[in-house]
Design a protein around this motif. Structure first.
Motif, short mmCIF file in Angstrom:
data_model
loop_
_atom_site.label_atom_id
_atom_site.label_comp_id
_atom_site.label_asym_id
_atom_site.label_seq_id
_atom_site.Cartn_x
_atom_site.Cartn_y
_atom_site.Cartn_z
N GLU A 35 0.84 -1.20 0.00
CA GLU A 35 0.00 0.00 0.00
C GLU A 35 0.87 1.25 0.00
OE1 GLU A 35 -3.14 0.06 -0.39
OE2 GLU A 35 -3.67 -2.03 0.00
N LYS A 36 0.72 2.09 -1.00
CA LYS A 36 1.45 3.35 -1.04
C LYS A 36 0.89 4.35 -0.03
CE LYS A 36 2.98 3.02 -5.85
NZ LYS A 36 2.97 3.66 -7.21
N ASP A 37 -0.41 4.28 0.20
CA ASP A 37 -1.08 5.18 1.13
C ASP A 37 -1.90 4.33 2.10
OD1 ASP A 37 -2.58 7.03 2.52
OD2 ASP A 37 -3.04 8.26 0.75
N VAL A 38 -1.28 3.94 3.22
CA VAL A 38 -1.94 3.02 4.14
C VAL A 38 -3.14 3.68 4.82
CG1 VAL A 38 -0.45 3.52 6.12
CG2 VAL A 38 -1.55 1.29 5.94
N ALA A 39 -3.05 4.99 5.08
CA ALA A 39 -4.19 5.67 5.70
C ALA A 39 -5.41 5.61 4.78
CB ALA A 39 -3.83 7.12 6.02
N ALA A 40 -5.20 5.81 3.51
CA ALA A 40 -6.31 5.72 2.56
C ALA A 40 -6.86 4.30 2.50
CB ALA A 40 -5.86 6.17 1.17
N ARG A 78 -9.03 3.85 5.50
CA ARG A 78 -10.29 4.58 5.33
C ARG A 78 -11.24 3.82 4.41
NH1 ARG A 78 -6.92 9.26 5.78
NH2 ARG A 78 -6.52 9.29 3.52
N SER A 127 7.01 8.51 11.42
CA SER A 127 6.06 8.16 10.36
C SER A 127 4.85 7.41 10.89
CB SER A 127 6.75 7.36 9.26
OG SER A 127 7.40 6.23 9.78
N THR A 187 1.09 8.81 10.45
CA THR A 187 0.11 7.96 9.77
C THR A 187 -1.13 7.78 10.63
OG1 THR A 187 1.83 6.79 8.55
CG2 THR A 187 -0.30 5.68 8.76
N ASP A 190 -3.23 10.90 10.47
CA ASP A 190 -3.88 10.99 9.16
C ASP A 190 -5.03 9.99 9.05
OD1 ASP A 190 -4.40 11.50 6.49
OD2 ASP A 190 -2.70 10.34 5.75
N MET A 191 -4.84 8.81 9.60
CA MET A 191 -5.76 7.70 9.42
C MET A 191 -7.03 7.82 10.25
SD MET A 191 -4.83 3.75 10.32
CE MET A 191 -3.40 3.74 9.24
#
Length: 393
Positions: free
Chosen positions: A232-237, A240, A293, A297, A300-301
Motif C-alpha cells: 500500500e502506497k497510502d496506508v491511511a487511505a 479509510r 512516520s 500515519t 492521518d488515518m
C-alpha cells in the motif's frame, strides 16, 4: 550469577556478575525462571545507547520464585511464584493511589526529570539492574510482585510483567466505542496483543498494519483484518476504504521511535549512537528526533473526532507535530507507559481457565539465557519469524 550485560551499540553479552542481595527492608530477591525480550530492549540495543553505561544489566519482564524477602515485605515468602511488573512503584504515594504507578513519587528519577524507576532501562530510569539474569533484586517488593498459582507453564502469567498491561492500557486509552473500529499500527508483541484485547472486548472491526509476514499472519488468525505496508502506497487511505471512507474510531501507535519511512530521523538516531557518551547524551535528550512516520500515519488515518493512543516508545525532544491537523480533526491523543498494577485486576481473571488471549502460545521462541546475544540479533532483524522471545535462565 549469569546476566545479560550491555557493552555498546548492538553489543550485549552473557557474563558472570555478583549475585543480588537484600539492600532495603522492602526488597526481595527472586530466582528468575523466565524473562521476556521486549521491543523496548531493542531501543537500548540501537538508539538509546547514549543513556547506557557498559556493565548495565538488561531486561524488565521477569517471572520467578521468591528466594529471600526483607523485613518489610509481609505478603511474600520464599517459594512463592511471582511475576514482577517492569516499573518499580511503592503503591502508597499520591500517584500510585491514582493508578499512575509509572509516575510513582517514591521512585521517580528526579535527577533526570523522569517517572518511576524501571528494571534494566538506562540511567534516565534509575539504571536498576535488570531481569535478563539468573537472579533479580526487586525493590518495593511489598507492592510490586504479583503472586500467581503453581502449575501452568510460565507463559500463562509471564506477560503480566509488561505485554498484557501495556496492550490493555493502549486499548483502554483508545476508547473504542461499542462495536466500533480500531486500527493498530505495528504488530510486534504489543500491537499483536492490542488486536487480541480489542477483539476480546467487542470491537466491531480491528485492522492491523505491518510489513512482516509472520506478524500479519498472526493477527489474521485471531480474527483481525491486516494490511501489508509493502502493498500500500497510502496506508491511511487503505484503512479509510475499510471504514466507510471516514477512518477508524481509534488508532493505536504500537511502533514508536523506530518506525520505517523516516530517513532524517534515522540519520539523527545514528549520529547520536556514534558519538561519545558525553556528547551524545545532550544531543539525544534535548534535540533528539524520532522517526515519526507511524504517529503521522495514525493522525492521518483516524476519523475526525477520533482518538490516537500511543504506546510505542518515543525518545526525541524536537519532534515536529502537525498541530493544525490535530486541531482541525479534533483528535484526542493519549500517551504513556503502562501503569501495570492498575490493570492487573482486570487481566488476571482472563488467565484463569480457558486461554482467551492466546498467551500460552504467544511466544514464538524460547531460548536459553546463554543465547541472548543471538536472540537480540534475531529479534532486531525480525528473522526466523521472531515476534516474542522468552529467555530461560
Amino acid at each position: 550469577m549469569k546476566a545479560v550485560v550491555w557493552h555498546g551499540k548492538r553489543d550485549v553479552r552473557v557474563e558472570e556478575v555478583a549475585d543480588p542481595s537484600i539492600r532495603h527492608p522492602t526488597d526481595a530477591v527472586i530466582k528468575v525462571t523466565s524473562s521476556g525480550l521486549c521491543g523496548s530492549d531493542l531501543h537500548l540495543y540501537e538508539i538509546l545507547t547514549p543513556f547506557m553505561t557498559p556493565g548495565d544489566i538488561l531486561g524488565h519482564e521477569p517471572m520467578g520464585i521468591v528466594e529471600e524477602v526483607g523485613d518489610e515485605v509481609p505478603d511474600l515468602t520464599p517459594g512463592d511464584r511471582v511475576v514482577v511488573p517492569f516499573q518499580i512503584a511503592c503503591g502508597d504515594c499520591h500517584m500510585c493511589r491514582q493508578g499512575l504507578q509509572t509516575q510513582c513519587e517514591t521512585t521517580q528519577v528526579r535527577e533526570h526529570g523522569m517517572g518511576a524507576q524501571l528494571f534494566g532501562y538506562t540511567k534516565l530510569y534509575g539504571a536498576v539492574p535488570g531481569a535478563q539474569a539468573e537472579y533479580l533484586r526487586v525493590p518495593q517488593a511489598h507492592y510490586g510482585p504479583v503472586r500467581v498459582p503453581e502449575g501452568p507453564a510460565d507463559d500463562r502469567y509471564l506477560f503480566l510483567s509488561d505485554v498484557l498491561p501495556t496492550a490493555w492500557q493502549a486499548v483502554a486509552y483508545a476508547d473504542v466505542p461499542k462495536d466500533g473500529s480500531v486500527a493498530v499500527i505495528g504488530l510486534g508483541p504489543i500491537g499483536d496483543m492490542c488486536c487480541r484485547i480489542a477483539l476480546h472486548q467487542g470491537a466491531g472491526q480491528v485492522i492491523g498494519v505491518d510489513l512482516v509476514d509472520e506478524r500479519l499472519r498472526r493477527v489474521r488468525e485471531r480474527g483481525a483484518q491486516a494490511i501489508d505496508l509493502r502493498e500500500e502506497k497510502d496506508v491511511a487511505a487503505a484503512v479509510r476504504d475499510l471504514t466507510q471512507g471516514r477512518g477508524p474510531d481509534a488508532v493505536i501507535d504500537a511502533v514508536g521511535a523506530e518506525a520505517h519511512g523516516s530517513p532524517a530521523g534515522k540519520l539523527m538516531q545514528t549520529i547520536a549512537g556514534l558519538l561519545p557518551g558525553k556528547l551524545a547524551e545532550p544531543l539525544a535528550g534535548k534535540v533528539g528526533v524520532d522517526r515519526m512516520s507511524a504517529l503521522y500515519t495514525a493522525l492521518d488515518m483516524v476519523r475526525r473526532g477520533g482518538t490516537v493512543s500511543v504506546t510505542g516508545v518515543y525518545g526525541g525532544a524536537a519532534d515536529p507535530m502537525p498541530m493544525l491537523m490535530i486541531f482541525d480533526k479534533q483528535i484526542q491523543l493519549r500517551f504513556g507507559q503502562a501503569n501495570v498494577r492498575r490493570w492487573i485486576p482486570d487481566i488476571l481473571p482472563l488467565l484463569e481457565g480457558e486461554d482467551v488471549l492466546g498467551v500460552d502460545t504467544f511466544a514464538t521462541h524460547h531460548m536459553p539465557l546463554e543465547r541472548t546475544p543471538d536472540a537480540y540479533d534475531m529479534f532486531q532483524k525480525k528473522a526466523d519469524g521472531a515476534v516474542k522471545v522468552v529467555l530461560k535462565p
